[in-house]
Design a protein around this motif. Structure first.
Motif, PDB file in Angstrom:
ATOM      1  N   VAL A 182      11.177  -2.809  -1.108  1.00 37.10           N
ATOM      2  CA  VAL A 182      10.781  -4.089  -1.704  1.00 37.10           C
ATOM      3  C   VAL A 182      10.500  -5.110  -0.614  1.00 37.10           C
ATOM      4  CG1 VAL A 182      11.541  -6.021  -3.150  1.00 37.10           C
ATOM      5  CG2 VAL A 182      12.031  -3.665  -3.847  1.00 37.10           C
ATOM      6  N   ARG A 183      11.378  -5.171   0.385  1.00 37.52           N
ATOM      7  CA  ARG A 183      11.162  -6.122   1.491  1.00 37.52           C
ATOM      8  C   ARG A 183       9.858  -5.811   2.214  1.00 37.52           C
ATOM      9  NH1 ARG A 183      16.507  -4.622   2.563  1.00 37.52           N
ATOM     10  NH2 ARG A 183      15.938  -3.814   4.625  1.00 37.52           N
ATOM     11  N   GLU A 184       9.580  -4.529   2.448  1.00 40.02           N
ATOM     12  CA  GLU A 184       8.349  -4.143   3.136  1.00 40.02           C
ATOM     13  C   GLU A 184       7.132  -4.501   2.282  1.00 40.02           C
ATOM     14  OE1 GLU A 184       5.477  -3.048   5.573  1.00 40.02           O
ATOM     15  OE2 GLU A 184       7.598  -3.219   6.128  1.00 40.02           O
ATOM     16  N   GLY A 185       7.237  -4.312   0.968  1.00 37.29           N
ATOM     17  CA  GLY A 185       6.136  -4.656   0.081  1.00 37.29           C
ATOM     18  C   GLY A 185       5.819  -6.140   0.125  1.00 37.29           C
ATOM     19  N   ILE A 186       6.856  -6.967   0.151  1.00 41.60           N
ATOM     20  CA  ILE A 186       6.641  -8.414   0.220  1.00 41.60           C
ATOM     21  C   ILE A 186       6.045  -8.799   1.564  1.00 41.60           C
ATOM     22  CG2 ILE A 186       7.826 -10.650   0.280  1.00 41.60           C
ATOM     23  CD1 ILE A 186       9.782  -9.507  -1.812  1.00 41.60           C
ATOM     24  N   ARG A 187       6.553  -8.207   2.647  1.00 43.61           N
ATOM     25  CA  ARG A 187       5.982  -8.487   3.970  1.00 43.61           C
ATOM     26  C   ARG A 187       4.501  -8.116   4.014  1.00 43.61           C
ATOM     27  NH1 ARG A 187      10.549  -5.998   6.087  1.00 43.61           N
ATOM     28  NH2 ARG A 187       9.272  -4.231   6.768  1.00 43.61           N
ATOM     29  N   SER A 188       4.164  -6.961   3.459  1.00 41.42           N
ATOM     30  CA  SER A 188       2.774  -6.507   3.463  1.00 41.42           C
ATOM     31  C   SER A 188       1.892  -7.468   2.687  1.00 41.42           C
ATOM     32  CB  SER A 188       2.672  -5.101   2.849  1.00 41.42           C
ATOM     33  OG  SER A 188       3.394  -4.157   3.625  1.00 41.42           O
ATOM     34  N   LEU A 189       2.394  -7.953   1.557  1.00 43.39           N
ATOM     35  CA  LEU A 189       1.632  -8.915   0.767  1.00 43.39           C
ATOM     36  C   LEU A 189       1.402 -10.205   1.544  1.00 43.39           C
ATOM     37  CD1 LEU A 189       0.447  -9.936  -1.961  1.00 43.39           C
ATOM     38  CD2 LEU A 189       2.785 -10.655  -2.557  1.00 43.39           C
ATOM     39  N   LEU A 190       2.446 -10.687   2.209  1.00 40.58           N
ATOM     40  CA  LEU A 190       2.336 -11.953   2.931  1.00 40.58           C
ATOM     41  C   LEU A 190       1.415 -11.850   4.144  1.00 40.58           C
ATOM     42  CD1 LEU A 190       6.071 -13.105   2.713  1.00 40.58           C
ATOM     43  CD2 LEU A 190       4.128 -14.031   1.450  1.00 40.58           C
ATOM     44  N   ARG A 191       1.306 -10.645   4.715  1.00 38.97           N
ATOM     45  CA  ARG A 191       0.404 -10.465   5.852  1.00 38.97           C
ATOM     46  C   ARG A 191      -1.059 -10.665   5.454  1.00 38.97           C
ATOM     47  NH1 ARG A 191       3.204  -5.369   6.754  1.00 38.97           N
ATOM     48  NH2 ARG A 191       5.036  -5.728   8.076  1.00 38.97           N
ATOM     49  N   LEU A 192      -1.352 -10.470   4.181  1.00 35.53           N
ATOM     50  CA  LEU A 192      -2.723 -10.575   3.703  1.00 35.53           C
ATOM     51  C   LEU A 192      -3.158 -12.013   3.481  1.00 35.53           C
ATOM     52  CD1 LEU A 192      -2.692  -7.678   1.054  1.00 35.53           C
ATOM     53  CD2 LEU A 192      -3.534  -7.595   3.413  1.00 35.53           C
ATOM     54  N   ALA A 193      -2.192 -12.935   3.494  1.00 35.29           N
ATOM     55  CA  ALA A 193      -2.511 -14.343   3.222  1.00 35.29           C
ATOM     56  C   ALA A 193      -2.073 -15.188   4.416  1.00 35.29           C
ATOM     57  CB  ALA A 193      -1.803 -14.801   1.957  1.00 35.29           C
ATOM     58  N   PRO A 194      -2.908 -16.128   4.847  1.00 37.95           N
ATOM     59  CA  PRO A 194      -2.533 -16.983   5.983  1.00 37.95           C
ATOM     60  C   PRO A 194      -1.487 -18.013   5.581  1.00 37.95           C
ATOM     61  CG  PRO A 194      -4.614 -17.710   5.050  1.00 37.95           C
ATOM     62  CD  PRO A 194      -4.241 -16.449   4.322  1.00 37.95           C
ATOM     63  N   GLY A 195      -0.737 -18.463   6.577  1.00 38.60           N
ATOM     64  CA  GLY A 195       0.174 -19.576   6.343  1.00 38.60           C
ATOM     65  C   GLY A 195       1.591 -19.197   5.961  1.00 38.60           C
ATOM     66  N   PHE A 196       1.951 -17.905   6.055  1.00 42.90           N
ATOM     67  CA  PHE A 196       3.297 -17.468   5.722  1.00 42.90           C
ATOM     68  C   PHE A 196       3.929 -16.732   6.898  1.00 42.90           C
ATOM     69  CE2 PHE A 196       1.061 -17.313   1.566  1.00 42.90           C
ATOM     70  CZ  PHE A 196       1.787 -18.303   0.923  1.00 42.90           C
ATOM     71  N   ALA A 197       5.226 -16.919   7.087  1.00 40.79           N
ATOM     72  CA  ALA A 197       5.943 -16.198   8.139  1.00 40.79           C
ATOM     73  C   ALA A 197       7.331 -15.830   7.639  1.00 40.79           C
ATOM     74  CB  ALA A 197       6.059 -17.054   9.395  1.00 40.79           C
ATOM     75  N   VAL A 198       7.623 -14.514   7.611  1.00 37.26           N
ATOM     76  CA  VAL A 198       8.972 -14.056   7.253  1.00 37.26           C
ATOM     77  C   VAL A 198       9.843 -14.187   8.495  1.00 37.26           C
ATOM     78  CG1 VAL A 198      10.383 -12.118   6.495  1.00 37.26           C
ATOM     79  CG2 VAL A 198       8.113 -12.477   5.488  1.00 37.26           C
ATOM     80  N   VAL A 199      10.804 -15.110   8.458  1.00 33.74           N
ATOM     81  CA  VAL A 199      11.625 -15.371   9.637  1.00 33.74           C
ATOM     82  C   VAL A 199      12.937 -14.599   9.618  1.00 33.74           C
ATOM     83  CG1 VAL A 199      10.637 -17.643  10.061  1.00 33.74           C
ATOM     84  CG2 VAL A 199      12.625 -17.441   8.551  1.00 33.74           C
ATOM     85  N   ALA A 200      13.292 -14.040   8.443  1.00 36.74           N
ATOM     86  CA  ALA A 200      14.545 -13.286   8.360  1.00 36.74           C
ATOM     87  C   ALA A 200      14.551 -12.446   7.096  1.00 36.74           C
ATOM     88  CB  ALA A 200      15.746 -14.231   8.363  1.00 36.74           C
ATOM     89  N   GLU A 201      15.379 -11.383   7.120  1.00 32.33           N
ATOM     90  CA  GLU A 201      15.586 -10.533   5.952  1.00 32.33           C
ATOM     91  C   GLU A 201      17.086 -10.331   5.774  1.00 32.33           C
ATOM     92  OE1 GLU A 201      13.405  -6.893   5.956  1.00 32.33           O
ATOM     93  OE2 GLU A 201      11.592  -7.812   6.766  1.00 32.33           O
TER      94      GLU A 201
END
Length: 218
Positions: A16-35
């Motif tokens: 699930v975490r990887e799926g969310i990261r992959s989704l966010l990589r497709l859109a500008p302006g987001f950064a996952v800073v921690a899990e």
């Protein structure tokens, strides 16, 4: 210059975490800073990073999602807590909102809808999926228990254990604070959950907050 929205992703399933990261990589302006993969770690990461948005699963190991929500709210008040859940437990949903969750979406939410909800969260706007809203309304409209003390069956020691559990304590921390063994803590937890007719720690925490045991602790 475009502002970057920082996120903490808290879910005990790596896929699930990887799926969310992959989704966010497709859109500008987001950064996952921690899990985080459990409730305690979610609170610790929120305290350390103070992310703009926390994506939080309710059904996590450790202190559970409801207690983690309250802990994150205290540790990083500026963070917008967005619950992503597969649970259809109305009481749990209501308890999470009471604990400080500001947005609530099912895990079946489509990618673009999730991204839009995160964008709204970044500017302080809440998103409540219609199905979640209906469940919360159902919970609120359901007849409440009589005014009798819902904790009347618990001993003073069981109340002490429940308070510390609701504050986010692990078995080890509860044992240390009460000068008892972890085995004794587990026995008290088993007894009090049976008396309260709840099946797990998360439900016990939700019950404690919802029924007023922790009033004045906010």
């Amino acid at each position: 210059m475009e502002t970057t929205t920082t996120l903490l992703v808290a879910d005990d399933h790596a896929v699930v975490r990887e799926g969310i990261r992959s989704l966010l990589r497709l859109a500008p302006g987001f950064a996952v800073v921690a899990e985080a993969d459990d409730g305690e770690d979610a609170v610790a990461m929120a305290r350390l990073h103070a992310p703009d948005v926390v994506l939080l699963d309710l059904m996590m190991p450790g202190i559970g999602g409801v207690a983690a929500t309250r802990g994150i709210r205290a540790a990083s008040p500026r963070s917008h807590i967005m619950v992503l859940t597969s649970s259809d437990d109305e009481e749990l949903a209501f308890a999470a909102i009471e604990a400080g969750a500001q947005s609530f979406l099912p895990k079946s939410t489509r990618g673009e809808a999730l991204l839009q909800a995160i964008r709204h969260a970044a500017v302080g706007e809440s998103t409540l999926h219609p199905s979640i809203a209906r469940r919360i309304l159902n919970s609120m409209q359901r007849p409440r228990r009589p005014a009798a003390d819902p904790f009347a069956e618990l001993t003073e020691r069981e109340l002490d254990v429940l308070r510390r559990l609701a504050e986010g304590g692990s078995n080890a921390r509860i044992a240390a604070s009460l000068s008892i063994s972890e085995k004794t803590v587990k026995a008290h937890l088993s007894n009090l959950m049976s008396k309260l007719r709840v099946t797990d720690r998360t439900q016990a925490v939700a019950f404690a907050w919802r029924e007023g045991l922790m009033r004045g602790k906010d």
